[in-house]
Design an enzyme around this catalytic site. Structure first.
Site: not given
Length: 160
Positions: A84, A126, A91-93
């Site tokens: 992610n 994701s 950062i993909c959050l």
């Protein structure tokens, strides 16, 4: 003084009073020695009993002028290995995405704890980088080996 600066001064006070054990976060210093409250360097320890446990992982947190209405951008170093995390380190959050779960009440402490949780519990729905995502989904041996190698690189990470 802008709302952003006021909020960031408050975040800094809260962090200094109460932050999770093993974490660190500080605004960077500018060339003249003053603090740039919109750019922070932080370290996020891997949670015990996970592949990440040995390391403390560096992130840069950049707060936009519209903070807290808009979320900060949080990045690991470019090339950080995680399903992610984009190749750029971003950062993909969901809590860092204003179209998803960002809320102005989210604090620096909640952000870094969320990132620590994401390290050990990637979100397979994701994906942000193909090699780590594919290994996580289909080749656990390779995935675990790469995470352990990366953890060793960050065993004694700190910044001044």
């Amino acid at each position: 003084m802008s709302l952003t600066k006021i909020r960031l001064q408050e975040e800094r006070k809260l962090w200094r009073k109460d932050h999770p054990f093993g974490f660190f976060a500080k605004p960077v210093k500018t060339a003249d020695g003053s603090l740039d409250l919109t750019t922070w360097k932080a370290g996020i320890p891997g949670r015990d009993n996970t592949l990440w446990a040995e390391g403390t992982y560096p992130v840069t947190i950049t707060f936009p002028d519209e903070y807290p209405s808009k979320p900060p951008k949080v990045k690991f170093p470019a090339g950080f290995y995680h399903p992610n995390v984009y190749p750029s380190g971003t950062i993909c959050l969901s809590i860092l995405n204003e179209e998803q779960d960002w809320r102005p009440a989210i604090t620096l402490k909640q952000i870094v704890l969320g990132i620590q949780e994401l390290l050990g519990n990637p979100n397979p729905d994701s994906p942000a980088q193909e090699p780590a995502w594919r290994a996580f989904a289909k080749d656990k041996v390779t995935y675990e080996k790469k995470i352990k190698e990366q953890a060793k690189r960050y065993v004694n990470y700190s910044f001044n």
